[in-house]
Design an enzyme around this catalytic site. Structure first.
Site, PDB file in Angstrom:
ATOM      1  N   ARG A  71       0.803  -1.229   0.000  1.00 21.26           N
ATOM      2  CA  ARG A  71       0.000   0.000   0.000  1.00 21.26           C
ATOM      3  C   ARG A  71       0.834   1.277   0.000  1.00 21.26           C
ATOM      4  O   ARG A  71       0.345   2.336  -0.325  1.00 21.26           O
ATOM      5  CB  ARG A  71      -0.909   0.001   1.221  1.00 21.26           C
ATOM      6  CG  ARG A  71      -2.183  -0.813   0.986  1.00 21.26           C
ATOM      7  CD  ARG A  71      -3.077  -0.718   2.175  1.00 21.26           C
ATOM      8  NE  ARG A  71      -2.434  -1.382   3.295  1.00 21.26           N
ATOM      9  CZ  ARG A  71      -2.904  -2.468   3.894  1.00 21.26           C
ATOM     10  NH1 ARG A  71      -4.029  -2.987   3.510  1.00 21.26           N
ATOM     11  NH2 ARG A  71      -2.274  -3.035   4.895  1.00 21.26           N
ATOM     12  N   LYS A 178       2.688 -19.769   6.345  1.00 23.27           N
ATOM     13  CA  LYS A 178       1.653 -20.134   7.308  1.00 23.27           C
ATOM     14  C   LYS A 178       1.068 -18.868   7.943  1.00 23.27           C
ATOM     15  O   LYS A 178       1.712 -17.825   7.838  1.00 23.27           O
ATOM     16  CB  LYS A 178       2.234 -21.057   8.352  1.00 23.27           C
ATOM     17  CG  LYS A 178       3.137 -20.353   9.358  1.00 23.27           C
ATOM     18  CD  LYS A 178       3.569 -21.343  10.392  1.00 23.27           C
ATOM     19  CE  LYS A 178       4.599 -20.799  11.295  1.00 23.27           C
ATOM     20  NZ  LYS A 178       4.241 -19.808  12.250  1.00 23.27           N
ATOM     21  N   HIS A 208       9.531 -23.271   7.579  1.00 23.02           N
ATOM     22  CA  HIS A 208      10.966 -22.937   7.523  1.00 23.02           C
ATOM     23  C   HIS A 208      11.826 -23.927   8.311  1.00 23.02           C
ATOM     24  O   HIS A 208      13.022 -24.017   8.086  1.00 23.02           O
ATOM     25  CB  HIS A 208      11.221 -21.485   7.942  1.00 23.02           C
ATOM     26  CG  HIS A 208      11.250 -21.232   9.404  1.00 23.02           C
ATOM     27  ND1 HIS A 208      10.126 -21.112  10.166  1.00 23.02           N
ATOM     28  CD2 HIS A 208      12.278 -21.078  10.263  1.00 23.02           C
ATOM     29  CE1 HIS A 208      10.468 -20.894  11.432  1.00 23.02           C
ATOM     30  NE2 HIS A 208      11.775 -20.871  11.517  1.00 23.02           N
ATOM     31  N   LYS A 212      16.080 -25.986   7.660  1.00 25.93           N
ATOM     32  CA  LYS A 212      17.220 -25.982   8.583  1.00 25.93           C
ATOM     33  C   LYS A 212      18.099 -27.202   8.310  1.00 25.93           C
ATOM     34  O   LYS A 212      17.595 -28.314   8.155  1.00 25.93           O
ATOM     35  CB  LYS A 212      16.730 -26.006  10.039  1.00 25.93           C
ATOM     36  CG  LYS A 212      16.045 -24.703  10.466  1.00 25.93           C
ATOM     37  CD  LYS A 212      15.608 -24.781  11.923  1.00 25.93           C
ATOM     38  CE  LYS A 212      14.733 -23.614  12.303  1.00 25.93           C
ATOM     39  NZ  LYS A 212      15.432 -22.433  12.792  1.00 25.93           N
ATOM     40  N   GLU A 246      11.335 -21.537  23.521  1.00 26.51           N
ATOM     41  CA  GLU A 246      11.858 -20.208  23.178  1.00 26.51           C
ATOM     42  C   GLU A 246      11.894 -19.353  24.434  1.00 26.51           C
ATOM     43  O   GLU A 246      11.045 -19.502  25.314  1.00 26.51           O
ATOM     44  CB  GLU A 246      10.963 -19.547  22.132  1.00 26.51           C
ATOM     45  CG  GLU A 246      10.998 -20.258  20.795  1.00 26.51           C
ATOM     46  CD  GLU A 246      10.172 -19.520  19.761  1.00 26.51           C
ATOM     47  OE1 GLU A 246      10.761 -18.822  18.936  1.00 26.51           O
ATOM     48  OE2 GLU A 246       8.936 -19.629  19.807  1.00 26.51           O
ATOM     49  N   ASP A 265       0.515 -22.189  16.107  1.00 26.52           N
ATOM     50  CA  ASP A 265       1.689 -21.466  15.601  1.00 26.52           C
ATOM     51  C   ASP A 265       2.822 -22.419  15.223  1.00 26.52           C
ATOM     52  O   ASP A 265       3.418 -22.274  14.161  1.00 26.52           O
ATOM     53  CB  ASP A 265       2.167 -20.467  16.668  1.00 26.52           C
ATOM     54  CG  ASP A 265       3.345 -19.617  16.194  1.00 26.52           C
ATOM     55  OD1 ASP A 265       3.377 -19.269  14.999  1.00 26.52           O
ATOM     56  OD2 ASP A 265       4.224 -19.308  17.016  1.00 26.52           O
ATOM     57  N   HIS A 270       5.779 -26.991  12.402  1.00 23.73           N
ATOM     58  CA  HIS A 270       7.175 -27.388  12.654  1.00 23.73           C
ATOM     59  C   HIS A 270       7.282 -28.717  13.421  1.00 23.73           C
ATOM     60  O   HIS A 270       8.036 -29.604  13.035  1.00 23.73           O
ATOM     61  CB  HIS A 270       7.909 -26.315  13.457  1.00 23.73           C
ATOM     62  CG  HIS A 270       7.799 -24.931  12.883  1.00 23.73           C
ATOM     63  ND1 HIS A 270       7.705 -24.685  11.543  1.00 23.73           N
ATOM     64  CD2 HIS A 270       7.777 -23.711  13.480  1.00 23.73           C
ATOM     65  CE1 HIS A 270       7.626 -23.377  11.332  1.00 23.73           C
ATOM     66  NE2 HIS A 270       7.663 -22.765  12.493  1.00 23.73           N
ATOM     67  N   LYS A 368       6.736 -20.181  24.838  1.00 21.77           N
ATOM     68  CA  LYS A 368       7.453 -18.897  24.834  1.00 21.77           C
ATOM     69  C   LYS A 368       7.848 -18.598  26.274  1.00 21.77           C
ATOM     70  O   LYS A 368       7.198 -19.058  27.215  1.00 21.77           O
ATOM     71  CB  LYS A 368       6.528 -17.784  24.342  1.00 21.77           C
ATOM     72  CG  LYS A 368       5.932 -18.015  22.972  1.00 21.77           C
ATOM     73  CD  LYS A 368       6.884 -17.672  21.859  1.00 21.77           C
ATOM     74  CE  LYS A 368       6.232 -17.863  20.499  1.00 21.77           C
ATOM     75  NZ  LYS A 368       7.173 -17.799  19.393  1.00 21.77           N
TER      76      LYS A 368
HETATM   77  C1  BG6 Z   1       7.749 -19.243  13.622  1.00 22.11           C
HETATM   78  C2  BG6 Z   1       6.741 -18.935  14.692  1.00 22.11           C
HETATM   79  O1  BG6 Z   1       7.207 -20.111  12.663  1.00 22.11           O
HETATM   80  O2  BG6 Z   1       8.903 -19.835  14.184  1.00 22.11           O
HETATM   81  C3  BG6 Z   1       7.344 -18.071  15.771  1.00 22.11           C
HETATM   82  O3  BG6 Z   1       5.619 -18.256  14.128  1.00 22.11           O
HETATM   83  C4  BG6 Z   1       8.636 -18.680  16.272  1.00 22.11           C
HETATM   84  O4  BG6 Z   1       6.425 -17.898  16.853  1.00 22.11           O
HETATM   85  C5  BG6 Z   1       9.563 -19.001  15.113  1.00 22.11           C
HETATM   86  O5  BG6 Z   1       9.249 -17.744  17.148  1.00 22.11           O
HETATM   87  C6  BG6 Z   1      10.816 -19.708  15.596  1.00 22.11           C
HETATM   88  O6  BG6 Z   1      11.685 -19.908  14.524  1.00 22.11           O
HETATM   89  P1  BG6 Z   1      13.216 -20.265  14.786  1.00 22.11           P
HETATM   90  O7  BG6 Z   1      13.758 -20.533  13.440  1.00 22.11           O
HETATM   91  O8  BG6 Z   1      13.807 -19.067  15.470  1.00 22.11           O
HETATM   92  O9  BG6 Z   1      13.213 -21.454  15.686  1.00 22.11           O
END
Ligand code: BG6
Length: 516
Positions: A71, A178, A208, A212, A246, A265, A270, A368
């Site tokens: 935008r 996602k 993602h 890795k 995390e 999430d 993952h 978290k």
């Molecule tokens: C993301 C989540 O897919 O992965 C986040 O939405 C999370 O909440 C993140 O913090 C963690 O990714 P990585 O690569 O730092 O483990």
């Protein structure tokens, strides 16, 4: 112009690349990328730096055009400034003016809403211009880094403006971030929507974690060696723990996270992907079809263990000390509903109904504001059936464990009992430790570098299919529904290892979570 190029040169074949020789650099052919949602966090922190890193490693075509759509009323130089800041802040490789200069020349910004006919027509014209100026040959990847509410508008516009249709010898692909829906039903609808515009082989869904190195190493470890497979089953494995912990909180992410929660999430994507890689049977080869077939088979056999009141746990962090930092609770974080019931910690017990895994619980947990950042998969082994040791000599010995450390300190640990030096027969646990940073001099690329390059190269092995996504929701949905009907999450102070209910989940079977 594109057709002319194709007629003169034929479809582009990378002269450096023998498709069977994976050691040679994998360089993308003529192509370009459009990012929708380029001003968002993900693009700024991950996508733009990854694109620069690929260019810096010589893995993108020389004229690679990068188009931002959004935008903001930006011209080319505003967009270049924005990308440069993102690259300087986030790139993994060193900043080189000549690489930057070449990449920046191909950057353009198109202003518009996601439902704006005129703006998409402008985009189509711009891409055609770039095809002749930058040699992208009509090959475009559209990166949807936007909330799913906008998928429908963007897909519809890509179709209406003709951008989704490739000409002869060209390709069009869509890369999707996602969340893939909110549950199985919405995921199916989303897949139907995307597949109504792009055929499945042109859809690249990003998880993602699959980009890795350490996650791909699960395949190497399991299928390149003879050592592990004989014990990789219910005869020897007592249970498996998959942890993604995390230490960060959710400040600044309320818009995405409130109402989504930890299970949607990261467990749906993952952690369930990690489970699939750890538990699946050996694929015939690593082509996308074979790999996906094995993952789908194991996902079809996976279920949540009942009763869910005892086999799952969820929590929400409250304020507390995390190391030397005092952290706010979730409900005090900016943007979160002060009554939010969103879970920031989720744990569940899954079982796999197959000969290999029957009776072996897979415990998955994520949270978290936990004690530290660590992602690992631990296979915890049964006790040896007989121990000819004197009473009391094994008090410092636990169960054998194989730990695949995804991050940080990427590597692997084997934990087993060993004799303590001295005259008595005393056994104590020791670690045998393989560390990537010590074993290899090469630095691992970022997950997004690998995945963006793979999408440009049409290598789909590391992208979950629509069926995998829907199966993951099928596994998770009963747990989410149970939680929705059963009050608030438990609480845990920031800096701890989650709610007590998570500990009880395992202690009732005489087991305990690892404290990595
Ligand atoms: C993301 C989540 O897919 O992965 C986040 O939405 C999370 O909440 C993140 O913090 C963690 O990714 P990585 O690569 O730092 O483990």
């Amino acid at each position: 112009m594109t057709d002319q190029l194709q007629q003169q040169h034929g479809p582009w074949i990378n002269p450096l690349r023998d498709p069977n020789d994976k050691r040679l650099p994998r360089i993308a052919g003529p192509s370009g990328m459009v990012i929708f949602g380029v001003t968002g966090d993900l693009a700024r922190k991950k996508l733009l730096p990854a694109i620069y890193d690929l260019a810096n490693r010589g893995l993108l075509p020389a004229g690679f055009p990068l188009v931002g759509y959004g935008r903001r009323d930006w011209d080319q130089s505003d967009f270049q400034d924005y990308v440069r800041k993102a690259v300087e802040a986030g790139a993994r490789t060193e900043f080189r003016e000549n690489v930057w200069h070449r990449l920046a020349e191909g950057m353009h910004f198109v202003t518009g809403n996601f439902d704006d006919d005129q703006a998409f027509d402008n985009l189509a014209n711009k891409l055609e211009e770039l095809d002749s100026e930058r040699g992208s040959a009509g090959n475009w990847a559209f990166y949807l880094s936007v909330p799913p509410d906008f998928f429908s508008d963007v897909c519809h516009q890509l179709q209406r403006s003709g951008l989704a249709q490739a000409g002869p010898q060209q390709w069009r692909r869509v890369i999707v971030e996602k969340p893939f829906g909110h549950n199985q039903e919405t995921a199916t609808k989303l897949n139907e929507l995307i597949n109504s515009v792009f055929e499945e082989k042109s859809v690249f869904r990003i998880d993602h974690y699959l980009g890795k190195e350490t996650v791909q190493n699960i395949l190497a470890l399991r299928f390149a060696n003879q050592l592990f497979d004989p014990m990789w089953n219910s005869h020897y494995v007592d249970h498996v723990q998959i942890t993604m912990a995390e230490d960060i909180g959710l400040g600044g992410r309320a818009g995405y996270y409130d109402g989504i929660g930890a299970a949607r999430d990261v467990i749906q994507n993952h952690l369930i992907q990690l489970l699939a890689l750890v538990a699946m049977e050996e694929p015939i080869d690593f082509t996308p079809e074979q790999l996906q077939a094995e993952k789908i088979k194991v996902l079809k056999a996976t279920r949540a263990v009942e009763p869910l009141a005892k086999t799952t746990a969820r929590g929400q962090y409250t304020s507390g000390w995390q190391g030397s930092e005092f952290a706010k609770g979730l409900r005090e974080e900016e943007g979160f509903d002060p009554d939010s019931t969103t879970e920031t910690y989720a744990a569940c017990t899954l079982e796999i109904n197959s000969r290999r895994w029957a009776g072996v619980p897979f415990y998955l947990r994520t949270g978290k504001r936990l004690g530290r950042r660590v992602t690992e998969i631990a296979l915890v082994f049964k006790d040896a059936p007989h121990q000819p040791f004197p009473e009391g000599s094994r008090h410092a010995q636990g169960q054998n464990v194989v730990v695949i450390r995804v991050q940080p300190d990427e590597g692997m640990i084997m934990r087993f009992g060993s004799k303590v030096p001295g005259s008595a027969m005393e056994v104590r646990d020791v670690n045998m430790d393989f560390s990537y940073s010590e074993a290899f001099t090469e630095e691992s690329p970022e997950a997004y570098e690998r995945l963006i390059l793979d999408a440009l190269l049409d290598e789909a092995s590391l992208f979950p299919t629509n069926e995998e996504v829907e199966l993951s929701w099928q596994i998770l949905d009963p747990i989410l529904e149970f939680w929705a009907e059963n009050g608030r999450p438990d609480e845990y102070p920031a800096g701890t290892w989650g709610p007590e209910s998570a500990d009880r989940m395992l202690s009732r079977f005489g087991r305990a979570w690892r404290r990595p």
